[in-house]
Design an enzyme around this catalytic site. Structure first.
Site, mmCIF file in Angstrom:
data_model
loop_
_atom_site.group_PDB
_atom_site.id
_atom_site.type_symbol
_atom_site.label_atom_id
_atom_site.label_comp_id
_atom_site.label_asym_id
_atom_site.label_seq_id
_atom_site.Cartn_x
_atom_site.Cartn_y
_atom_site.Cartn_z
ATOM 1 N N LYS A 52 0.797 -1.265 -0.167
ATOM 2 C CA LYS A 52 0.000 -0.114 -0.069
ATOM 3 C C LYS A 52 0.849 1.287 -0.044
ATOM 4 O O LYS A 52 0.488 2.123 -0.540
ATOM 5 C CB LYS A 52 -0.870 -0.109 1.177
ATOM 6 C CG LYS A 52 -2.214 -1.165 0.950
ATOM 7 C CD LYS A 52 -2.857 -1.177 2.205
ATOM 8 C CE LYS A 52 -3.747 -2.621 2.016
ATOM 9 N NZ LYS A 52 -4.493 -2.906 3.105
ATOM 10 N N GLN A 96 -4.685 -1.913 9.588
ATOM 11 C CA GLN A 96 -4.570 -3.391 8.922
ATOM 12 C C GLN A 96 -5.137 -4.284 9.874
ATOM 13 O O GLN A 96 -4.841 -4.422 10.818
ATOM 14 C CB GLN A 96 -3.099 -3.553 8.487
ATOM 15 C CG GLN A 96 -2.918 -4.837 7.766
ATOM 16 C CD GLN A 96 -3.670 -4.512 6.290
ATOM 17 O OE1 GLN A 96 -3.566 -3.638 5.890
ATOM 18 N NE2 GLN A 96 -4.275 -6.055 5.779
ATOM 19 N N ASP A 119 -11.186 2.816 4.352
ATOM 20 C CA ASP A 119 -11.549 1.346 4.127
ATOM 21 C C ASP A 119 -12.946 0.956 4.054
ATOM 22 O O ASP A 119 -13.389 -0.229 3.728
ATOM 23 C CB ASP A 119 -10.796 0.510 5.251
ATOM 24 C CG ASP A 119 -9.616 -0.447 5.022
ATOM 25 O OD1 ASP A 119 -9.352 -0.815 4.012
ATOM 26 O OD2 ASP A 119 -8.974 -0.510 5.793
HETATM 27 N N1 GUN Z 1 -7.090 -7.249 6.101
HETATM 28 C C1 GUN Z 1 -7.203 -7.936 4.800
HETATM 29 N N2 GUN Z 1 -7.989 -7.195 4.189
HETATM 30 C C2 GUN Z 1 -7.748 -5.800 4.526
HETATM 31 C C3 GUN Z 1 -8.346 -4.564 3.945
HETATM 32 O O1 GUN Z 1 -8.957 -4.403 2.964
HETATM 33 N N3 GUN Z 1 -7.967 -3.607 4.888
HETATM 34 C C4 GUN Z 1 -7.513 -3.772 6.037
HETATM 35 N N4 GUN Z 1 -7.425 -2.646 6.838
HETATM 36 N N5 GUN Z 1 -7.082 -4.858 6.430
HETATM 37 C C5 GUN Z 1 -7.266 -5.937 5.936
#
Ligand code: GUN
Length: 293
Positions: A52, A96, A119
């Protein structure tokens, strides 16, 4: 069979975003700034967050990675979130998942300022999504919609079967595919661990979206000829022939299912890269919304 090439499409999207950022810079405007909080040392989570951050650099965004130890208390994490909520320089941020067991995930997600919740996990944003209001759509479902749209895959009147009811993928996906509009207007069946006779259901599906995390779960005999297959699985499977000791496996037995599918996403290179591209899109949206306030 047509491959739904998430790597290529996500690159196109990143180029589009990079062009917008370049224009912002010419106008002397602040560029979007995404922050990510990661708690602990989970290898997969660290890899995702690193991707990211790298994607931010690639399109010209600013990025901040906040790394906290696995012993972090809920209170400490909530304080960090309040800092990011209050920091005007940051347009959007994510925490995350998964979080260590001493932390209540729901409480944490509810403490994020909804206007920075790129998100789309805050109940306010999730509710808006379910009510067809403009909001941040969770990045993975958003990426799947974008992929269907860019490949002109028809969804109206189709039977979409979603496998898995996670808050991050399966649940929002089931809502979005049933929404009025395109992609959407599907008749949706949401299947999960308590579903009986899943083969009977998947074999009637025009579109299957599998977000289960079980390698090679979806076999050719579970799939109708001509079905559209979206594989959200990204499980690390031990593999001594690989330099890092593992390979990434999807939920779908690609070799055999692809022979029956009309469209199919590969793993890797399908849904995964789309998720990151859509997180960038949401960050751009957060920045634009902030400027309009
Ligand atoms: N863990 C697995 N997929 C995601 C996601 O799309 N966002 C976040 N914050 N954590 C994750």
């Amino acid at each position: 069979m047509i491959l739904l090439d998430g790597k290529k499409v996500s690159n196109d999207i990143k180029n589009e975003i990079a062009a917008e950022v370049a224009e912002m810079k010419v106008r002397g405007e602040k560029v979007p700034h995404l922050a990510a909080i990661i708690v602990g040392n989970d290898g997969a989570s660290l890899t995702y967050v690193a991707s990211k951050v790298k994607a931010c650099e690639r399109v010209g965004f600013e990025s901040t990675m906040v790394r906290l130890p696995h012993t972090t208390s809920e209170l400490e994490l909530l304080q960090k979130i309040q800092e990011l909520n209050a920091n005007d320089d940051i347009d959007g941020f994510i925490i995350q998942l998964p979080l260590p067991s001493q932390i209540n995930t729901q409480k944490v997600l509810m403490s994020v300022d909804p206007s920075k919740d790129v998100d789309g996990f805050h109940p306010e944003n999730f509710g808006k999504m379910a009510l067809d209001m403009s909001t941040f759509i969770p990045a993975t479902p958003f990426g799947i919609l974008e992929l269907l749209e860019r490949y002109n895959v028809q969804t109206k009147g189709k039977h979409t079967v979603v496998i898995g009811r996670s808050h991050i993928v399966g649940r929002p996906m089931s809502i979005l595919m049933g929404r009025k509009g395109w992609p959407g207007n599907s008749t949706v069946t949401l299947t999960h661990s308590a579903t009986k006779n899943i083969t009977q259901i998947t074999s009637q599906a025009d579109i299957i979206i599998s977000a289960l995390g079980v390698p090679n779960f979806l076999k050719a005999e579970m799939v109708k000829e001509g079905a559209v297959i979206i594989d959200v699985g990204i499980t690390r499977v031990p593999d001594e022939t690989k330099p890092n000791g593992y390979r990434i496996s999807g939920d779908v037995d690609f070799e055999n299912v692809s022979k029956k599918a009309s469209y199919i996403t590969p793993v890797p290179g399908g849904v995964g890269p789309m998720t990151i591209a859509m997180l960038l899109k949401n960050t751009l949206l957060a920045r634009d919304q902030k400027r309009m306030m």
